[in-house]
Scaffold this motif. Structure first.
Motif, PDB file in Angstrom:
ATOM      1  N   ARG A   6      -4.828   1.853   8.404  1.00 59.96           N
ATOM      2  CA  ARG A   6      -4.925   2.969   7.449  1.00 59.96           C
ATOM      3  C   ARG A   6      -4.884   4.317   8.171  1.00 59.96           C
ATOM      4  NH1 ARG A   6      -5.627   2.206   2.470  1.00 59.96           N
ATOM      5  NH2 ARG A   6      -6.356   0.073   2.841  1.00 59.96           N
ATOM      6  N   LEU A   7      -5.589   4.408   9.284  1.00 60.15           N
ATOM      7  CA  LEU A   7      -5.571   5.655  10.055  1.00 60.15           C
ATOM      8  C   LEU A   7      -4.170   5.919  10.623  1.00 60.15           C
ATOM      9  CD1 LEU A   7      -8.965   5.324  11.979  1.00 60.15           C
ATOM     10  CD2 LEU A   7      -8.430   6.875  10.066  1.00 60.15           C
ATOM     11  N   ARG A  11       2.779   8.702   7.729  1.00 64.30           N
ATOM     12  CA  ARG A  11       3.398   9.004   6.433  1.00 64.30           C
ATOM     13  C   ARG A  11       3.671  10.503   6.247  1.00 64.30           C
ATOM     14  NH1 ARG A  11      -0.186   7.430   1.399  1.00 64.30           N
ATOM     15  NH2 ARG A  11       1.573   8.461   0.375  1.00 64.30           N
ATOM     16  N   ARG A  12       3.054  11.336   7.078  1.00 59.77           N
ATOM     17  CA  ARG A  12       3.335  12.770   6.986  1.00 59.77           C
ATOM     18  C   ARG A  12       4.747  13.102   7.468  1.00 59.77           C
ATOM     19  NH1 ARG A  12      -1.023  16.075   6.098  1.00 59.77           N
ATOM     20  NH2 ARG A  12      -3.086  15.080   6.123  1.00 59.77           N
ATOM     21  N   ASP A  19       0.812  -1.214   0.000  1.00 61.52           N
ATOM     22  CA  ASP A  19       0.000   0.000   0.000  1.00 61.52           C
ATOM     23  C   ASP A  19       0.842   1.260   0.000  1.00 61.52           C
ATOM     24  OD1 ASP A  19      -2.832  -1.118   0.376  1.00 61.52           O
ATOM     25  OD2 ASP A  19      -1.715  -2.105   1.990  1.00 61.52           O
ATOM     26  N   TYR A  20       2.130   1.093   0.238  1.00 62.55           N
ATOM     27  CA  TYR A  20       3.015   2.262   0.240  1.00 62.55           C
ATOM     28  C   TYR A  20       4.449   1.778   0.031  1.00 62.55           C
ATOM     29  CZ  TYR A  20       5.560   6.420   1.780  1.00 62.55           C
ATOM     30  OH  TYR A  20       6.391   7.501   1.833  1.00 62.55           O
ATOM     31  N   TRP A  67      -1.276   4.850   9.444  1.00 58.56           N
ATOM     32  CA  TRP A  67      -0.316   5.215   8.402  1.00 58.56           C
ATOM     33  C   TRP A  67      -0.606   6.597   7.817  1.00 58.56           C
ATOM     34  CZ3 TRP A  67       4.348   4.055   7.695  1.00 58.56           C
ATOM     35  CH2 TRP A  67       5.000   4.390   6.511  1.00 58.56           C
ATOM     36  N   THR A  68      -1.853   7.028   7.822  1.00 61.81           N
ATOM     37  CA  THR A  68      -2.193   8.368   7.350  1.00 61.81           C
ATOM     38  C   THR A  68      -1.457   9.424   8.161  1.00 61.81           C
ATOM     39  OG1 THR A  68      -4.373   7.678   6.577  1.00 61.81           O
ATOM     40  CG2 THR A  68      -4.067  10.020   7.027  1.00 61.81           C
TER      41      THR A  68
END
Length: 308
Positions: free
Chosen positions: A260-261, A267-268, A185-186, A263-264
């Protein structure tokens, strides 16, 4: 008469060794087995051909070409435009077992560069030259009675001006990272060039993730793969080292909404942290690498070309 805008900087040292011995070292300057230039702590001197008139290159952002060369005695480098001036090494015999090594820089600069020289460049330049003289003395006498020391200002400048990692695609050579998951996913990667004398063994670079000691999950060639699986996501960090650069790659597989939350948010800051960690260990390994003289003793330089 020299202009008041001309910078003149002179370093010299008396060496208790024959001039021809020091001249031999000078002949290997910028070669793959350079025994005197203080890399990897400082950007290496490199040219597009062996040392000789017409060789073009420089060190770091400073570009110049060899404009005069007397093997074993003298080499002069003329700066490329927009810089104007030269720097040169001269070896003067003082007897059968003693000589003087002198480096002279003359540089005509105006405006902001004069301020840059006064505040930063001069201090780093002086340190490089004194370390180079240390290497010469160590190589021909086996000892350095008064080795150079970095001032706090030089340490700060060195840290601020160190090479920075740049973003790139995950390399084809990072086979372990590419095959880590059926889907990801990344993914990202950051690389930084290697200097002479820096380790090529990826094990030496595991400290890039200092503070987060992920276990090793794979090794292959010049790549080592670290990572961990969790309920919300799986993470892999690839350290790939080749002859030119080291690359830190990241691959992430997300399992659920929690992942997902998470990594959101992460990832910043992840790109900044990845660049910072890679740059930090790159500098640390450069500063702890064997000196040019020590490396030359382990792998003696080949004879100079005929006529040198």
């Amino acid at each position: 008469m020299r202009s008041f805008r001309t910078i003149r900087n002179v370093h010299e040292r008396t060496i208790e060794a024959p001039a021809h011995a020091v001249g031999t070292l000078l002949g290997h300057l910028a070669s793959p087995h350079d025994p005197i230039w203080p890399a990897p702590a400082w950007p290496p001197m490199r040219f597009d051909r062996p040392l000789g008139v017409g060789a073009d290159g420089g060190h770091g952002f400073v570009r110049y070409r060899v404009s005069a060369y007397e093997p074993g005695r003298h080499v002069r480098f003329s700066f490329d435009p927009p810089m104007s001036g030269h720097h040169a090494f001269v070896i003067e015999p003082l007897g059968p077992d003693r000589c003087r090594v002198r480096h002279v820089l003359e540089l005509a600069r105006t405006g902001p560069m004069l301020l840059g020289w006064a505040l930063a460049v001069r201090w780093m330049h002086d340190t490089v030259l004194e370390e180079l003289f240390d290497n010469i003395e160590q190589a021909v006498t086996g000892t350095v009675p008064s080795p150079s020391r970095w001032s706090p200002w030089v340490r700060l400048l060195h840290r601020l001006t160190w090479d920075r990692a740049t973003a790139c695609d995950l390399p084809a050579g990072a086979r372990l990272a590419r095959a880590a998951f059926e889907r990801s996913d990344y993914s990202d990667a950051y690389r930084i060039g290697l200097r002479p004398g820096m380790p090529r063994d990826p094990e030496s670079w595991r400290g890039v993730l200092r503070g987060a000691p992920f276990p090793v999950v794979g090794r292959e060639g010049g790549e080592i793969l670290l990572g961990e699986d969790a309920g919300h996501l799986d993470f892999r960090a690839s350290i790939l080292v080749d002859e030119e650069q080291v690359t830190l790659g990241t691959v992430v597989r997300i399992h659920n909404l929690r992942g997902r939350l998470y990594w959101t948010v992460v990832r910043r800051v992840h790109p900044f942290m990845a660049r910072t960690m890679l740059r930090r260990i790159h500098r640390r390994l450069a500063l702890t690498a064997p000196t040019a003289t020590a490396r030359a003793r382990q792998a003696p330089a080949p004879p100079l070309p005929h006529g040198s």
